[in-house]
Write a protein that holds these residues in place. Structure first.
Motif, PDB file in Angstrom:
ATOM      1  N   ALA B 132       4.438  -0.891  -1.312  1.00 42.61           N
ATOM      2  CA  ALA B 132       5.681  -0.192  -1.659  1.00 42.61           C
ATOM      3  C   ALA B 132       6.838  -0.730  -0.820  1.00 42.61           C
ATOM      4  CB  ALA B 132       5.522   1.313  -1.449  1.00 42.61           C
ATOM      5  N   ILE B 133       6.583  -0.934   0.468  1.00 43.85           N
ATOM      6  CA  ILE B 133       7.635  -1.463   1.344  1.00 43.85           C
ATOM      7  C   ILE B 133       8.016  -2.875   0.901  1.00 43.85           C
ATOM      8  CG2 ILE B 133       8.097  -2.253   3.711  1.00 43.85           C
ATOM      9  CD1 ILE B 133       6.368   0.170   4.653  1.00 43.85           C
ATOM     10  N   GLU B 203       0.085   8.903   3.538  1.00 39.58           N
ATOM     11  CA  GLU B 203       0.483   7.653   2.886  1.00 39.58           C
ATOM     12  C   GLU B 203       1.236   7.917   1.585  1.00 39.58           C
ATOM     13  OE1 GLU B 203      -2.677   4.804   2.142  1.00 39.58           O
ATOM     14  OE2 GLU B 203      -1.264   3.360   1.278  1.00 39.58           O
ATOM     15  N   GLY B 204       0.743   8.863   0.786  1.00 41.97           N
ATOM     16  CA  GLY B 204       1.404   9.179  -0.481  1.00 41.97           C
ATOM     17  C   GLY B 204       2.826   9.687  -0.274  1.00 41.97           C
ATOM     18  N   MET B 205       2.995  10.566   0.712  1.00 36.81           N
ATOM     19  CA  MET B 205       4.341  11.095   0.983  1.00 36.81           C
ATOM     20  C   MET B 205       5.258   9.994   1.504  1.00 36.81           C
ATOM     21  SD  MET B 205       3.595  14.857   2.614  1.00 36.81           S
ATOM     22  CE  MET B 205       5.316  15.359   2.733  1.00 36.81           C
ATOM     23  N   THR B 206       4.706   9.075   2.297  1.00 34.16           N
ATOM     24  CA  THR B 206       5.531   8.004   2.848  1.00 34.16           C
ATOM     25  C   THR B 206       5.940   7.022   1.742  1.00 34.16           C
ATOM     26  OG1 THR B 206       4.278   8.273   4.895  1.00 34.16           O
ATOM     27  CG2 THR B 206       5.701   6.361   4.762  1.00 34.16           C
ATOM     28  N   ILE B 207       5.033   6.777   0.806  1.00 33.85           N
ATOM     29  CA  ILE B 207       5.394   5.941  -0.354  1.00 33.85           C
ATOM     30  C   ILE B 207       6.543   6.591  -1.118  1.00 33.85           C
ATOM     31  CG2 ILE B 207       4.591   5.164  -2.634  1.00 33.85           C
ATOM     32  CD1 ILE B 207       1.804   4.708  -1.329  1.00 33.85           C
ATOM     33  N   ALA B 242       0.307   5.747  15.874  1.00 35.93           N
ATOM     34  CA  ALA B 242      -0.047   4.408  15.393  1.00 35.93           C
ATOM     35  C   ALA B 242       1.085   3.734  14.621  1.00 35.93           C
ATOM     36  CB  ALA B 242      -1.297   4.496  14.520  1.00 35.93           C
ATOM     37  N   GLY B 243       2.224   4.427  14.492  1.00 35.80           N
ATOM     38  CA  GLY B 243       3.384   3.803  13.867  1.00 35.80           C
ATOM     39  C   GLY B 243       3.442   3.888  12.356  1.00 35.80           C
ATOM     40  N   TYR B 244       2.596   4.752  11.767  1.00 41.71           N
ATOM     41  CA  TYR B 244       2.678   4.947  10.314  1.00 41.71           C
ATOM     42  C   TYR B 244       3.767   5.949   9.955  1.00 41.71           C
ATOM     43  CZ  TYR B 244      -1.733   2.423  10.263  1.00 41.71           C
ATOM     44  OH  TYR B 244      -2.685   1.465  10.422  1.00 41.71           O
ATOM     45  N   LEU B 245       4.179   6.736  10.932  1.00 35.00           N
ATOM     46  CA  LEU B 245       5.304   7.654  10.769  1.00 35.00           C
ATOM     47  C   LEU B 245       6.244   7.412  11.958  1.00 35.00           C
ATOM     48  CD1 LEU B 245       3.472  11.028   9.946  1.00 35.00           C
ATOM     49  CD2 LEU B 245       4.792   9.636   8.338  1.00 35.00           C
ATOM     50  N   GLY B 246       7.477   7.855  11.802  1.00 41.06           N
ATOM     51  CA  GLY B 246       8.413   7.735  12.918  1.00 41.06           C
ATOM     52  C   GLY B 246       9.617   6.894  12.556  1.00 41.06           C
ATOM     53  N   VAL B 249       8.585   2.815  10.306  1.00 40.71           N
ATOM     54  CA  VAL B 249       7.317   2.910   9.582  1.00 40.71           C
ATOM     55  C   VAL B 249       6.737   1.525   9.279  1.00 40.71           C
ATOM     56  CG1 VAL B 249       6.228   3.640   7.406  1.00 40.71           C
ATOM     57  CG2 VAL B 249       7.903   5.124   8.534  1.00 40.71           C
ATOM     58  N   LEU B 250       5.572   1.226   9.805  1.00 35.30           N
ATOM     59  CA  LEU B 250       4.885  -0.052   9.584  1.00 35.30           C
ATOM     60  C   LEU B 250       5.782  -1.252   9.898  1.00 35.30           C
ATOM     61  CD1 LEU B 250       2.680   0.159   6.325  1.00 35.30           C
ATOM     62  CD2 LEU B 250       1.937  -0.049   8.694  1.00 35.30           C
ATOM     63  N   GLY B 251       6.677  -1.065  10.865  1.00 32.42           N
ATOM     64  CA  GLY B 251       7.556  -2.170  11.248  1.00 32.42           C
ATOM     65  C   GLY B 251       8.612  -2.531  10.214  1.00 32.42           C
ATOM     66  N   SER B 252       8.863  -1.619   9.268  1.00 34.32           N
ATOM     67  CA  SER B 252       9.807  -1.921   8.183  1.00 34.32           C
ATOM     68  C   SER B 252      11.242  -1.545   8.525  1.00 34.32           C
ATOM     69  CB  SER B 252       9.391  -1.140   6.933  1.00 34.32           C
ATOM     70  OG  SER B 252       9.536   0.255   7.191  1.00 34.32           O
ATOM     71  N   GLY B 253      11.418  -0.809   9.623  1.00 34.28           N
ATOM     72  CA  GLY B 253      12.752  -0.328   9.962  1.00 34.28           C
ATOM     73  C   GLY B 253      13.075   0.999   9.299  1.00 34.28           C
ATOM     74  N   LEU B 254      12.209   1.453   8.366  1.00 33.80           N
ATOM     75  CA  LEU B 254      12.441   2.746   7.709  1.00 33.80           C
ATOM     76  C   LEU B 254      12.016   3.882   8.633  1.00 33.80           C
ATOM     77  CD1 LEU B 254      10.934   1.811   4.243  1.00 33.80           C
ATOM     78  CD2 LEU B 254      13.354   2.238   4.711  1.00 33.80           C
TER      79      LEU B 254
END
Lengths: 158, 515
Positions: B132-133, B203-207, B242-246, B249-254
């Motif tokens: 998605a990112i 994951e679904g909410m983050t997508i 672990a950086g999946y939230l915050g 997100v996953l190093g995407s800057g989001l």
């Protein structure tokens, strides 16, 4: 309920203050107050009204809307017996009537010795293991009159 | 070291899973055997709980239902190496209840340690989010739209269209709200996946957040599910670390984070606008629409309100593609639906399958008929507001349109079975009583109609002017159906009318004579 303490205005104010950084903290505060004191005392309404810049009537409206918030302390043990259709299909209504006859109770009533409160709950998500209940927060399922009676006695230390 | 899997799903705990686990641990120690106990979620075969599984060279071997008193005999049978035992079901995956399923959404549930990040990532976790990112908001929404995913809460609104509406609404901030107020009796799919695979919801909410440009998500969890809330809260902390939230997100800057909020025992808060009011700290009173929550939702900002099952379907759709997901199902009902087979049923549990099985196949073939062994008399699908179907309707395919064509609904996928001892006028009375207890009070047909409904059913049951009161009840139901503001008052007549129509004998003089 187990671990419940009597109303304390200072402690209540602390609980309110701890939650003020949240967006819309009303429900989290009410849950925390009930967790601490076992019920939401009438004194809570003016406290919340002051903290959240609402009228007492608005706060009272919220407290009285939700089934969860008790206006007085419950018995030392709380049985939440499911009344959902799935549990009814396995005889939960008869189970409740049987228990009420035995203990001289009804929904939302407490035994005279203050030991047990029975409350209805509309589904615990244990619908493939009906009838189901929570006793002091612990799940029990596939109940019949014997196992329910045993669970109640065990919680009461009988 | 041999791994033993013992579920910690609340339905397993309710039948003694913790006692079984303690007994196995003690027995292993006493016999000097080394084994690692993993507490997984439930695989959904609740008739097999407590299901104990052992990892062997040929796969996971299951034993169930195991009571604490069976533990010694399990060890005597050499279950740690898959030994023979009366309760051995063989390879769990090969058991008929599992072999017939198509597990897309629930693929990991019951397999993994729910809060283990390595287990989640090891079985495909976070790949949907990464894609998605990579493809960006517009393509993500296009993918969800193309998959044909419809809101699994019951209304069946196309999820992709809802997301696009929110994404296109101009705003300073947007929200993702997950409706985890799973109040329908006979349903437990949301609870099961949040307890068994909580990162799938994160994951679904983050997508969704990536797709619509949201920075904050709320999960509104019903207070009857404290156990699920605890698991989810633990998962939130670990995902954040672990950086999946915050903030990145996953190093995407989001930037995106999730907060869980507890309801307080009001069924009506499962209605999306009442839910938003409740999240805002108010009485859970239904809002008039328009404006839609997609335009003015939480705190008047554009908001996606999606059911747990809709959101947890998103990772699969993104990871494996819209066409893959849409290749399952029938007609306009695409993908899979986790059926929840409950009530008076022999093999009850969660059964994920493509849309299209008939009601009879679900109840008789998969569910094995009633637990009591008596004939099935009626089946209520879609929760307390769903219609009661008779056996004559067993040929109805399980999809949104087929059920609607017979004045029923599939709702959230709950199927509650009753045997021939059920008194259908009592069930009709209960539907009205439930509506009266849970009505938010905003609109008259629901608030007053439900109480008048209880009184009218009572008169019918007492044999007072039966014919006149049946006409009156029907009329009252029509008023509620067409005059109520939301689905609570609007659908409460469905169980009542269907009970009158298909089980009229329970409402007439014959019912009276029987008493």
């Amino acid at each position: 309920m187990l671990g419940a303490s009597t109303w304390n205005a200072d402690r209540a104010q602390e609980i309110v203050d701890e939650h003020l950084s949240l967006e819309a903290p009303m429900l989290p505060i009410l849950h925390a107050l009930q967790e601490e004191f076992g019920y939401v005392a009438p004194e809570a309404a003016p406290l919340l009204a002051q903290a959240l810049n609402l009228s007492r009537a608005e706060v009272h409206g919220v407290i009285s809307f939700y089934h969860d918030f008790r206006h007085e302390p419950a018995g030392r043990h709380v049985l939440k017996l499911c009344r959902g259709e799935a549990c009814q299909s396995m005889g939960s209504e008869e189970l409740a009537e049987d228990l009420f006859t035995k203990l001289g109770l009804d929904w939302n009533r407490t035994t005279r010795d203050g030991e047990l409160t029975v409350e209805p709950v509309y589904c615990l998500g244990l619908c493939a293991s009906s009838p189901a209940a929570l006793i002091d927060g612990e799940p029990i399922a596939r109940l019949d009159a014997t196992t329910l009676g045993e669970a109640v006695d065990e919680a009461r230390g009988l | 070291m041999t791994r033993i899997f013992i579920p910690k799903d609340i339905a397993a705990l309710a039948v003694g899973a913790n006692k079984v686990a303690a007994k196995i641990e003690a027995e292993a120690r006493a016999r000097g055997l080394s084994a690692e106990i993993v507490r997984n979620g439930s695989r959904g075969a609740y008739f097999l709980e407590t299901l104990v599984e052992v990892e062997t060279a040929e796969g996971r071997i299951g034993y169930g239902p195991i009571a604490p008193s069976d533990v010694v005999s399990l060890f005597d049978a050499g279950f740690l190496s898959g030994g023979a035992h009366a309760l051995r079901i063989g390879k769990t995956d090969a058991h008929p209840f599992f072999a017939r399923q198509t597990r897309l959404t629930f693929a990991r549930c019951g397999i993994i340690d729910p809060t283990s990040l390595s287990d989640y990532a090891g079985l495909g976790g976070w790949r949907g989010l990464a894609r998605a990112i990579e493809i960006g908001p517009a393509a993500t929404i296009a993918e969800v739209t193309k998959s044909g995913l419809r809101g699994r809460g019951g209304a069946g609104f196309p999820t992709g269209i809802k997301w696009k509406t929110v994404a296109d609404a101009p705003a300073d901030r947007r929200y993702v709200v997950c409706n985890f107020d799973e109040g329908d009796s006979g349903t437990f799919a949301d609870r099961m996946i949040v307890e068994g695979d909580p990162y799938a919801l994160i994951e679904g909410m983050t997508i969704c957040a990536v797709a619509i440009g949201a920075t904050k998500g709320y999960v509104y969890c019903r207070s009857e599910y404290p156990h699920a809330a605890k698991t989810f809260s633990e998962a939130l902390v670990l995902a954040r670390q672990a950086g999946y939230l915050g903030s990145d997100v996953l190093g995407s800057g989001l930037s995106f984070d999730i907060e869980i909020r507890m309801g307080a025992g009001a069924y009506v808060c499962g209605e999306e606008t009442a839910l938003l009011e409740s999240l805002e700290g108010k009485r859970g009173v239904v809002r008039a629409k328009p404006p839609l929550p997609a335009h003015k939702g939480l705190f008047q900002r554009p908001t996606v309100v999606n059911n747990v099952l809709s959101l947890v379907a998103a990772p699969t759709i993104l990871e494996r593609g819209a066409d893959f997901y849409a290749s399952y199902g029938m007609g306009r009902s695409r993908g899979t639906m986790p059926l929840q087979i409950a009530g008076n049923i022999r093999y009850g549990g969660l059964f994920e399958t493509a849309f299209g099985l008939t009601l009879g196949e679900i109840v008789e073939d998969i569910g094995g008929g009633t637990a009591s062994g008596r004939p099935v008399r009626s089946v209520q699908c879609g929760g307390p507001l769903g219609a009661y179907f008779p056996r004559d309707y067993f040929d109805t395919p399980f999809d949104y349109e087929s059920f609607a064509a017979r004045d029923g609904l599939i709702g959230h996928g709950g199927v509650v079975v009753f045997d021939d001892t059920v008194d259908m006028s009592r069930m009709a009375r209960f539907a009205m009583e439930f509506c009266a207890v849970e009505s938010c009070g905003k609109c008259t047909p629901c608030r007053i109609g439900s109480t008048r409904g209880v009184e009218t059913v009572d008169r019918i049951r007492q044999g007072v002017k039966t014919a006149e009161n049946l006409v009156l009840l029907d009329d009252l139901c029509q008023t509620m159906k067409f005059g109520s503001l939301c689905a609570l008052g609007g659908f409460a007549p469905y169980p009542v009318l269907s009970a009158m129509r298909h089980f009229g004998e329970d409402f007439g003089p014959r019912a009276l004579a029987a008493e």
